[in-house]
Write a protein that holds these residues in place. Sequence first.
Motif, PDB file in Angstrom:
ATOM      1  N   UNK A  77       0.852  -1.182   0.000  1.00 25.38           N
ATOM      2  CA  UNK A  77       0.000   0.000   0.000  1.00 25.38           C
ATOM      3  C   UNK A  77       0.893   1.239   0.000  1.00 25.38           C
ATOM      4  N   UNK A  78       0.633   2.146  -0.931  1.00 21.93           N
ATOM      5  CA  UNK A  78       1.359   3.414  -1.005  1.00 21.93           C
ATOM      6  C   UNK A  78       0.390   4.507  -0.567  1.00 21.93           C
ATOM      7  N   UNK A  79       0.772   5.222   0.473  1.00 21.38           N
ATOM      8  CA  UNK A  79      -0.078   6.275   1.018  1.00 21.38           C
ATOM      9  C   UNK A  79       0.790   7.357   1.634  1.00 21.38           C
ATOM     10  N   UNK A  80       0.217   8.522   1.828  1.00 25.78           N
ATOM     11  CA  UNK A  80       0.935   9.590   2.512  1.00 25.78           C
ATOM     12  C   UNK A  80       0.654   9.592   4.013  1.00 25.78           C
ATOM     13  N   UNK A  81      -0.193   8.699   4.460  1.00 21.34           N
ATOM     14  CA  UNK A  81      -0.596   8.665   5.864  1.00 21.34           C
ATOM     15  C   UNK A  81       0.288   7.729   6.678  1.00 21.34           C
ATOM     16  N   UNK A  82       0.437   8.090   7.952  1.00 20.87           N
ATOM     17  CA  UNK A  82       1.026   7.171   8.916  1.00 20.87           C
ATOM     18  C   UNK A  82      -0.121   6.300   9.411  1.00 20.87           C
ATOM     19  N   UNK A  83      -0.050   5.019   9.131  1.00 22.47           N
ATOM     20  CA  UNK A  83      -1.163   4.135   9.468  1.00 22.47           C
ATOM     21  C   UNK A  83      -0.929   3.408  10.785  1.00 22.47           C
ATOM     22  N   UNK A  84      -2.000   3.240  11.511  1.00 16.74           N
ATOM     23  CA  UNK A  84      -1.915   2.546  12.780  1.00 16.74           C
ATOM     24  C   UNK A  84      -2.704   1.246  12.784  1.00 16.74           C
ATOM     25  N   UNK A  85      -3.843   1.229  12.085  1.00 16.96           N
ATOM     26  CA  UNK A  85      -4.659   0.017  12.130  1.00 16.96           C
ATOM     27  C   UNK A  85      -5.348  -0.272  10.797  1.00 16.96           C
ATOM     28  N   UNK A  86      -5.883  -1.471  10.703  1.00 13.54           N
ATOM     29  CA  UNK A  86      -6.513  -1.956   9.467  1.00 13.54           C
ATOM     30  C   UNK A  86      -7.760  -1.162   9.099  1.00 13.54           C
ATOM     31  N   UNK A  87      -8.492  -0.693  10.093  1.00 12.83           N
ATOM     32  CA  UNK A  87      -9.723   0.045   9.823  1.00 12.83           C
ATOM     33  C   UNK A  87      -9.452   1.318   9.022  1.00 12.83           C
ATOM     34  N   UNK A  88      -8.318   1.961   9.273  1.00  9.94           N
ATOM     35  CA  UNK A  88      -7.962   3.163   8.512  1.00  9.94           C
ATOM     36  C   UNK A  88      -7.822   2.847   7.024  1.00  9.94           C
ATOM     37  N   UNK A  89      -7.194   1.711   6.717  1.00 11.99           N
ATOM     38  CA  UNK A  89      -7.006   1.303   5.319  1.00 11.99           C
ATOM     39  C   UNK A  89      -8.354   0.996   4.685  1.00 11.99           C
ATOM     40  N   UNK A  90      -9.218   0.328   5.412  1.00 10.65           N
ATOM     41  CA  UNK A  90     -10.529  -0.051   4.874  1.00 10.65           C
ATOM     42  C   UNK A  90     -11.381   1.164   4.535  1.00 10.65           C
ATOM     43  N   UNK A  91     -11.121   2.307   5.182  1.00  7.57           N
ATOM     44  CA  UNK A  91     -11.871   3.535   4.910  1.00  7.57           C
ATOM     45  C   UNK A  91     -11.282   4.344   3.756  1.00  7.57           C
TER      46      UNK A  91
END
Length: 179
Positions: free
Chosen positions: A151-165
Motif C-alpha cells: 500500500x502506497x499512502x501519505x498517511x502514517x497508518x496505525x490500524x486496518x480500519x484506517x485502510x478499509x476507509x
Amino acid sequence: MLNKIFRIVLTTTSISPMFVGIAIKKYSEIGRFNDPSVYIWIILFALMIFIPLPLIIRAKGNLELIENVSIQSIEPADQEIAGFLVAYVLPLITDIPKDNLILAFTLIFVWIAVIITHSYHFNPILSIVYRYRFYKVDEVINENCVRRSILITKKDLLDCEEVEKMSLVEISENMLLEV
C-alpha cells in the motif's frame, strides 16, 4: 499497461540514488567536472525525481476504485533497507569500471534483481520527495484466501480500519495506491 510502466518507473527510481554515487565517484576520480558522464548521471537522477508524479496523477484519475477492501493486517514495508543502502553506497567504496558497458551491465543487473524480487517499494524518491509511505497489507479476498499487497499512502497508518476507509486503486499486481 499502466501497471507495467509503474513497476518500471518504481524500479528505476528505487535504484536512482546509485546514479548520484556514480557521479560523485566519477567526479572524485577526475577532481573536476570535465567528464560529461558526471552530468549525465546527475541529469538521470534529476529525471527520476520528476517522472513518478505524472504517473501517480494518472493512476489516481484513471483507475477504478477498489470497493469493500477488507484488511487483516498491516506493517511497514521497509525490511530491505539495509540491502538498498549498501547498493547506494557501493559506487562510493568500489572502483567504478572505466568501461561504460560493464557499468551499464551492473546497473541493469541490479535493476532486474529489484524488479524480479518486487523490492521496488523501498523507494527513497517517493518517500523523501513526495512523502509517500509503504506498507505491507494482507487483503482478505475470501474466507480462504489472503493476498499480500503493498500500500502506497501519505498517511502514517496505525490500524486496518484506517485502510478499509481509504479510497484505493490497484496500480500494479499486489500494489495499491491511496487516492
